[in-house]
Design a protein around this motif. Structure first.
Motif, PDB file in Angstrom:
ATOM      1  N   GLU A 150       0.833  -1.212   0.000  1.00 58.86           N
ATOM      2  CA  GLU A 150       0.000   0.000   0.000  1.00 58.86           C
ATOM      3  C   GLU A 150       0.868   1.262   0.000  1.00 58.86           C
ATOM      4  N   SER A 151       1.982   1.212   0.738  1.00 58.05           N
ATOM      5  CA  SER A 151       2.903   2.360   0.768  1.00 58.05           C
ATOM      6  C   SER A 151       3.528   2.593  -0.608  1.00 58.05           C
ATOM      7  N   ILE A 152       3.958   1.484  -1.230  1.00 60.18           N
ATOM      8  CA  ILE A 152       4.558   1.581  -2.574  1.00 60.18           C
ATOM      9  C   ILE A 152       3.537   2.138  -3.559  1.00 60.18           C
ATOM     10  N   ASN A 153       2.326   1.584  -3.529  1.00 54.66           N
ATOM     11  CA  ASN A 153       1.281   2.069  -4.443  1.00 54.66           C
ATOM     12  C   ASN A 153       1.001   3.549  -4.234  1.00 54.66           C
ATOM     13  N   TYR A 154       0.950   3.986  -2.973  1.00 53.33           N
ATOM     14  CA  TYR A 154       0.665   5.393  -2.654  1.00 53.33           C
ATOM     15  C   TYR A 154       1.686   6.312  -3.321  1.00 53.33           C
ATOM     16  N   TYR A 165       1.429   4.370 -13.933  1.00 51.85           N
ATOM     17  CA  TYR A 165       1.105   3.567 -12.755  1.00 51.85           C
ATOM     18  C   TYR A 165      -0.364   3.760 -12.414  1.00 51.85           C
ATOM     19  N   ASN A 166      -1.180   2.773 -12.810  1.00 52.40           N
ATOM     20  CA  ASN A 166      -2.617   2.825 -12.562  1.00 52.40           C
ATOM     21  C   ASN A 166      -3.071   1.479 -11.978  1.00 52.40           C
ATOM     22  N   LYS A 167      -4.338   1.217 -12.005  1.00 52.52           N
ATOM     23  CA  LYS A 167      -4.864  -0.026 -11.409  1.00 52.52           C
ATOM     24  C   LYS A 167      -4.300  -1.263 -12.104  1.00 52.52           C
ATOM     25  N   GLU A 168      -3.993  -1.152 -13.408  1.00 55.37           N
ATOM     26  CA  GLU A 168      -3.440  -2.293 -14.142  1.00 55.37           C
ATOM     27  C   GLU A 168      -2.001  -2.597 -13.697  1.00 55.37           C
ATOM     28  N   ALA A 169      -1.251  -1.537 -13.335  1.00 58.24           N
ATOM     29  CA  ALA A 169       0.165  -1.715 -12.965  1.00 58.24           C
ATOM     30  C   ALA A 169       0.387  -1.872 -11.477  1.00 58.24           C
ATOM     31  N   ALA A 170      -0.585  -1.477 -10.675  1.00 58.88           N
ATOM     32  CA  ALA A 170      -0.417  -1.473  -9.222  1.00 58.88           C
ATOM     33  C   ALA A 170      -0.253  -2.877  -8.642  1.00 58.88           C
ATOM     34  N   LEU A 171       0.391  -2.927  -7.471  1.00 58.07           N
ATOM     35  CA  LEU A 171       0.609  -4.197  -6.786  1.00 58.07           C
ATOM     36  C   LEU A 171      -0.639  -4.558  -5.960  1.00 58.07           C
ATOM     37  N   VAL A 172      -1.117  -5.785  -6.128  1.00 57.05           N
ATOM     38  CA  VAL A 172      -2.316  -6.240  -5.428  1.00 57.05           C
ATOM     39  C   VAL A 172      -1.919  -7.211  -4.328  1.00 57.05           C
ATOM     40  N   PRO A 173      -2.204  -6.888  -3.066  1.00 63.89           N
ATOM     41  CA  PRO A 173      -1.837  -7.802  -1.959  1.00 63.89           C
ATOM     42  C   PRO A 173      -2.564  -9.150  -2.099  1.00 63.89           C
TER      43      PRO A 173
END
Length: 441
Positions: free
Chosen positions: A414-418, A433-441
């Motif tokens: 979450e910190s990285i995504n922020y 960097y959008n929803k497609e590229a973001a990291l999903v826990p």
């Protein structure tokens, strides 16, 4: 180490399968074959191709890959002798080049330039062809050719990135002006600055940029309101002065096109000297390496390409040799890890041993352009980006998003995504960097 680890992982997975189903002949066979599988680095793969075809390449079968320290000494000697010979010849264009680029009465800077261009050229399939194109890249006769020049396109792209950053800064300054006790009287000039940035950002050609940059920035209104916070006022003024200086430094569009064409013709002579130096250096280096029966990894890759490729078709696609076609029948699939770190030369080699020439697309690439850190080693993440942008969810060229992250805790991701949502843009990181590229826990 990575290749050995991958072999070990596959071995363990096969052992697990065999425990579950001890009568599975296919898995048992794979267990027996794992030690012969081509789970290797691209360098090892190319070396294997070269070793198996040394006769057709005309090289000694005892040739070895030299270590970095040894090659650095050889390169230093070869380049030193070359520069000494050039001084002895005393040609005016060479002496002018030295005058421009030597520092502190040494050739160290010239050696750095020659080695850097040599390394870049070596990452292309045909270095001499790339160098010849580089000679012509700065030659043009009119404004149309100036606007089509690659360096001008890059300059315009970088200018627009900086303008976008400045616009973000101005918007934050306007927010400060709107605060209680903020310097509201500055807002009018800042809005005009925004309009100015928009005008520059909309430019496409050199002449348009020259006109947009010639606009004078608006003057800040004087402040007579004692309620305005002095610190906020100084903050806005100082920040504006900073970006005005950036804009001043950024404005390289002031010269008439005729002057630029004239300047570039003068520069062309110097470019020709340095590229001829690189070509001569490459030839002399090859002679020394042949005498000593040594190779660099770049040499191994070029030799492998010589074995595997017999040219290019009209659309620029590789035409595999008969040897490459034979090899391609051996591999059902070609898996490439860390694809974001590939270069053009490696791309051509692996395409030759795939089955794409048969209309069978059997290369599976895994990578993440956000992890591309080897540009200094001539990696070309744009190869990855091009495929990422063109491959679809279905069809021959399929894209599979590997978004689910099992390595890190939610708080880390979450910190990285922020942070990445705010700072990673297409112009900076290659992808948005959008929803497609973001990291999903």
């Amino acid at each position: 180490a990575a290749a050995a680890q991958m072999r070990e992982k596959i071995g363990k997975a096969l052992e697990e399968k065999l425990r579950e189903d001890s009568y599975n002949d296919h898995v048992a066979k794979q267990m027996a074959l794992i030690h012969r599988a081509n789970i290797i680095t691209i360098d090892s793969f190319c070396l294997k191709i070269v070793r198996e075809n040394f006769n057709s390449l005309g090289i000694d079968p005892t040739s070895r890959v030299a270590d970095t320290a040894e090659m650095d000494l050889i390169k230093s000697d070869v380049l030193g002798e070359l520069l000494e010979d050039k001084y002895q010849e005393g040609q005016e264009n060479y002496l002018n080049f030295v005058e421009c680029f030597s520092q502190d009465k040494t050739d160290e800077n010239i050696e750095t330039i020659v080695n850097k261009i040599y390394t870049i050229a070596s990452s292309y399939s045909y270095p001499s062809l790339w160098l010849e194109k580089a000679k012509k890249a700065i030659l043009f006769e009119d404004e149309r050719q100036l606007n089509e020049a690659l360096w001008m396109i890059n300059l315009i792209d970088k200018t627009k990135i900086t303008i976008g950053d400045i616009k973000e800064t101005i918007l934050k300054l306007i927010e400060i002006c709107d605060k209680p006790y903020g310097p509201y009287m500055y807002k009018e000039a800042l809005i005009k600055d925004i309009e100015w940035m928009d005008e520059i950002a909309s430019c496409k050609l050199y002449q348009h940029f020259a006109e947009a940059f010639s606009i004078k920035p608006a003057t800040l209104k004087s402040c007579r309101d004692k309620d305005v916070d002095a610190n906020l006022m100084l903050n806005v003024k100082a920040t504006r002065d900073k970006y005005k200086k950036v804009l001043k430094d950024l404005n390289v569009f002031g010269s008439p096109v005729e002057d630029i064409i004239s300047d570039m013709k003068n520069v062309a002579e110097t470019v020709e000297v340095v590229i001829d130096l690189v070509m001569e250096y490459s030839k002399r280096l090859d002679i020394v390496k042949r005498k000593k029966n040594i190779m660099e990894f770049a040499d191994v890759e070029h030799m492998a390409l010589t074995v595997l490729c017999q040219g290019y078709d009209e659309e620029g696609r590789v035409i595999p040799s008969n040897i490459a076609k034979k090899i391609s029948k051996k591999y059902e699939e070609v898996f490439i890890d860390e694809y974001q770190d590939s270069n053009f030369l490696q791309e051509d080699i692996l395409t030759c041993v795939s089955r794409s020439h048969m209309g069978e697309y059997n290369i599976f690439m895994v990578g993440d352009v956000k992890q591309s850190i080897y540009k200094f080693r001539m990696a070309r993440p744009d190869l990855f980006i091009d495929k990422y942008n063109t491959y679809k969810e279905h069809g021959d060229f399929k894209k599979i998003e590997l978004k689910n992250n099992f390595r890190s805790r939610n708080t880390v991701l979450e910190s990285i995504n922020y942070i990445f949502y705010q700072i990673m843009t297409e112009s900076v990181g290659g992808i948005k960097y959008n929803k497609e590229a973001a990291l999903v826990p």
